[in-house]
Motif scaffolding. Structure first.
Motif, mmCIF file in Angstrom:
data_model
loop_
_atom_site.group_PDB
_atom_site.id
_atom_site.type_symbol
_atom_site.label_atom_id
_atom_site.label_comp_id
_atom_site.label_asym_id
_atom_site.label_seq_id
_atom_site.Cartn_x
_atom_site.Cartn_y
_atom_site.Cartn_z
ATOM 1 N N PHE A 101 9.545 33.416 -51.977
ATOM 2 C CA PHE A 101 8.340 32.763 -52.129
ATOM 3 C C PHE A 101 7.418 33.486 -53.180
ATOM 4 O O PHE A 101 6.300 33.394 -53.405
ATOM 5 N N GLY A 102 7.963 34.645 -53.664
ATOM 6 C CA GLY A 102 7.327 35.213 -54.484
ATOM 7 C C GLY A 102 7.087 34.948 -55.838
ATOM 8 O O GLY A 102 6.158 35.810 -56.635
ATOM 9 N N GLY A 103 7.642 34.113 -56.345
ATOM 10 C CA GLY A 103 7.411 33.646 -57.906
ATOM 11 C C GLY A 103 7.872 34.322 -58.848
ATOM 12 O O GLY A 103 7.571 34.157 -60.085
ATOM 13 N N ALA A 104 8.734 35.184 -58.420
ATOM 14 C CA ALA A 104 9.328 36.121 -59.329
ATOM 15 C C ALA A 104 10.722 35.564 -59.565
ATOM 16 O O ALA A 104 11.429 35.129 -58.813
ATOM 17 N N GLY A 105 11.325 35.746 -61.141
ATOM 18 C CA GLY A 105 12.632 35.220 -61.285
ATOM 19 C C GLY A 105 12.641 33.814 -61.389
ATOM 20 O O GLY A 105 11.742 33.179 -61.766
ATOM 21 N N ASP A 106 13.951 33.274 -61.287
ATOM 22 C CA ASP A 106 14.226 31.920 -61.500
ATOM 23 C C ASP A 106 14.575 31.509 -60.150
ATOM 24 O O ASP A 106 14.428 31.840 -58.956
ATOM 25 N N THR A 107 14.858 30.149 -60.399
ATOM 26 C CA THR A 107 15.206 29.329 -59.304
ATOM 27 C C THR A 107 16.136 29.843 -58.386
ATOM 28 O O THR A 107 16.567 29.654 -57.126
ATOM 29 N N GLY A 153 5.495 35.883 -47.344
ATOM 30 C CA GLY A 153 6.109 36.989 -47.126
ATOM 31 C C GLY A 153 5.231 37.937 -46.126
ATOM 32 O O GLY A 153 5.748 38.361 -45.021
ATOM 33 N N PRO A 154 4.105 38.309 -46.445
ATOM 34 C CA PRO A 154 3.252 39.095 -45.763
ATOM 35 C C PRO A 154 3.016 38.675 -44.450
ATOM 36 O O PRO A 154 3.033 38.988 -43.211
ATOM 37 N N SER A 155 2.723 37.178 -44.273
ATOM 38 C CA SER A 155 2.510 36.620 -42.998
ATOM 39 C C SER A 155 3.914 36.376 -42.010
ATOM 40 O O SER A 155 3.643 36.919 -40.872
ATOM 41 N N LEU A 156 5.049 36.420 -42.701
ATOM 42 C CA LEU A 156 6.154 36.429 -41.844
ATOM 43 C C LEU A 156 6.531 37.923 -41.387
ATOM 44 O O LEU A 156 7.018 38.271 -40.297
ATOM 45 N N LEU A 157 6.229 38.919 -42.151
ATOM 46 C CA LEU A 157 6.411 40.333 -41.955
ATOM 47 C C LEU A 157 5.415 40.592 -40.726
ATOM 48 O O LEU A 157 5.923 41.246 -39.755
ATOM 49 N N GLY A 158 4.079 40.287 -40.440
ATOM 50 C CA GLY A 158 3.433 40.559 -39.537
ATOM 51 C C GLY A 158 3.998 39.819 -38.097
ATOM 52 O O GLY A 158 4.214 40.672 -37.022
ATOM 53 N N PRO A 189 4.049 26.426 -39.626
ATOM 54 C CA PRO A 189 3.864 25.881 -40.667
ATOM 55 C C PRO A 189 2.255 25.660 -40.811
ATOM 56 O O PRO A 189 1.870 26.159 -42.147
ATOM 57 N N PRO A 190 1.533 25.109 -40.173
ATOM 58 C CA PRO A 190 0.192 25.022 -40.586
ATOM 59 C C PRO A 190 -0.492 26.328 -40.721
ATOM 60 O O PRO A 190 -1.598 26.640 -41.587
ATOM 61 N N LEU A 191 -0.407 27.501 -39.913
ATOM 62 C CA LEU A 191 -0.717 28.869 -40.231
ATOM 63 C C LEU A 191 -0.485 29.338 -41.615
ATOM 64 O O LEU A 191 -1.259 29.766 -42.459
ATOM 65 N N VAL A 192 0.955 29.261 -41.751
ATOM 66 C CA VAL A 192 1.422 29.922 -43.187
ATOM 67 C C VAL A 192 0.833 28.892 -44.188
ATOM 68 O O VAL A 192 0.585 29.513 -45.430
ATOM 69 N N GLY A 193 0.775 27.645 -44.062
ATOM 70 C CA GLY A 193 0.135 26.685 -44.946
ATOM 71 C C GLY A 193 -1.182 27.204 -45.401
ATOM 72 O O GLY A 193 -1.826 27.145 -46.694
#
Length: 429
Positions: free
Chosen positions: A311-317, A387-392, A371-375
């Motif tokens: 989900f970082g937005g770097a690179g391609d699909t 990424g940070p949300s799932l890390l915690g 899903p709603p919290l990460v959303g």
């Protein structure tokens, strides 16, 4: 207690029949779990259409996806106690019927409130299935065969999510989201019929003659006995929340960041989730070979690490999809280990049902809240916040899983079993 010996290549006719019946019965139970999990994943490929037709926000879409776990999240342990006196086969069938009927209602929903109501009713059936199905699995046998079955049972969630995402992407692209929800509901009712016809009726109950595996002397008080099951369930909540959040939000991410068509995004997400199931089978093999669950739980660290790239937005699909695949593989590996570990964290056999209820409830809490919290985190910042949300969450979950696994081995002790009094269907009234 020694593990059940590895099954020989050649078995007498009675042994082959017993093994065949074991896996046939397990297959029906497993299918029930898969179709229950489909109730969560079936909204994944239609999120864009739902947002447009019902005027939903991203957070509301996440709630629609996860609400099917609401009752399990709030009343899972309580429901496990309520269901104890009932025939588990008929209870499983009833849960599937409730899910199927509620699914048909959701297919006709014309507003956010109606969709929420239908999903809430669907959650009643969901909690019944996910609590009763493992109890039936526990009653199938003991030893290594049960260890493998429990680990395989742990794959029901990603398989269901994958089926919902992949099947929904194909059907909704051709026939629309309402037709897809109707098809999913009809399949659920068909599985209910299969369970009614194939599974023999009986009453599942914890084995009475199970020795206390704690310290010698008087039995420990229930708060102390349930400390490890509580830790296992709480740790599992972060894992289930992580995968449901990723599966629910990933199609929208692919559509917004890379311009992937909505149907293709849902199908791609389903394929990623489905391929991730392979690691659940790997966990089953490792557990049957005696690997310690505490070592397998360390794979949890790969989930947030891969989410940063996905989900970082770097690179391609391609880079994003590859990272999402790592998330799915790591998640399923840990989930399979959690379910196989349930008998390992209890001290007496009578606590098996309670431990199963705790894991089901905490897992549903994570699936509901994830899903709603990460959303909300994504709405407040951007997609990189996944990424940070799932890390915690996963970091905390790993600590809890390791606490639960202290002293647990990689095999199911035969002393912790569930007896199921099965009757011949032809002799039952």
């Amino acid at each position: 207690m020694a593990d059940e010996a590895k099954e020989p290549d050649t078995l007498p006719a009675s042994g082959k029949k017993e093994r065949r019946e074991f896996w046939q019965n397990f297959g029906v139970i497993y299918l029930a779990g898969v179709i229950a999990a489909t109730g969560i994943g079936k909204t994944t490929p239609i999120t864009v259409e739902l947002r447009a037709d019902l005027s939903l926000s991203l957070s509301q879409t996440g709630l629609v996806a996860s609400l099917v776990t609401a009752v399990a999240a709030t009343l899972g342990l309580f429901v496990s106690y309520l269901l104890k006196p009932f025939d588990p086969r008929r209870t499983l069938v009833a849960g599937l019927v409730v899910m199927g009927c509620a699914g048909l209602f959701c297919a006709q929903a014309g507003s956010f409130a109606a969709m929420l109501g239908g999903r809430l009713v669907e959650s009643v059936g969901y909690v019944i299935v996910v609590i009763v199905a493992p109890v039936l699995v526990f009653g199938l046998g003991t030893g290594n065969r049960l260890t493998g079955a429990l680990a395989l049972w742990g794959t029901f969630m990603p398989v269901g999510l994958a089926f919902g995402a992949f099947g929904g992407g194909v059907v909704s692209a051709w026939l629309g989201w309402r037709t897809w929800l109707s098809v999913a509901a009809v399949i659920t009712l068909a599985v209910a019929a299969a369970a009614l016809l194939r599974l023999p009726p009986g009453a599942a109950r914890p084995a009475e003659a199970t020795a206390d595996r704690g310290r010698p002397g008087a039995p420990e008080a229930w708060p102390r006995r349930l400390a490890r099951p509580l830790a296992l369930g709480a740790g599992f909540s972060t894992i289930s929340g992580a995968i449901v959040a990723c599966v629910a939000l990933y199609p929208a991410y692919l559509h917004e960041e890379f311009g992937v068509p909505t149907a293709a995004a849902g199908t791609l997400t389903g394929m990623v989730s489905f391929v991730g199931v392979a690691s659940g089978f790997l966990a089953s093999v490792l557990l049957r070979r005696g690997k310690k669950v505490k070592h397998l739980f360390l794979v949890t660290l790969l989930i947030p690490a891969a989410a940063f790239a996905a989900f970082g937005g770097a690179g391609d699909t391609g880079l994003s999809v590859s990272a999402a695949l790592v998330v799915a593989l790591a998640n399923e590996f840990v989930v399979a280990t959690v379910f196989a570990a349930i008998p390992l964290v209890v001290r007496v056999g009578s606590d098996i049902g309670t431990a199963n209820g705790l894991v089901a409830q905490f897992g549903s809490i994570g699936a509901l809240a994830g899903p709603p919290l990460v959303g909300l985190a994504v709405t407040a910042t951007d997609w990189w916040a996944v990424g940070p949300s799932l890390l915690g969450g996963c970091g905390t979950g790993l600590v809890l899983l390791l606490l639960a696994a202290r002293g647990a081995r990689g095999c199911v002790p035969e002393a912790v079993t569930v007896d199921v009094a099965l009757e011949d269907p032809k002799e039952s009234a």
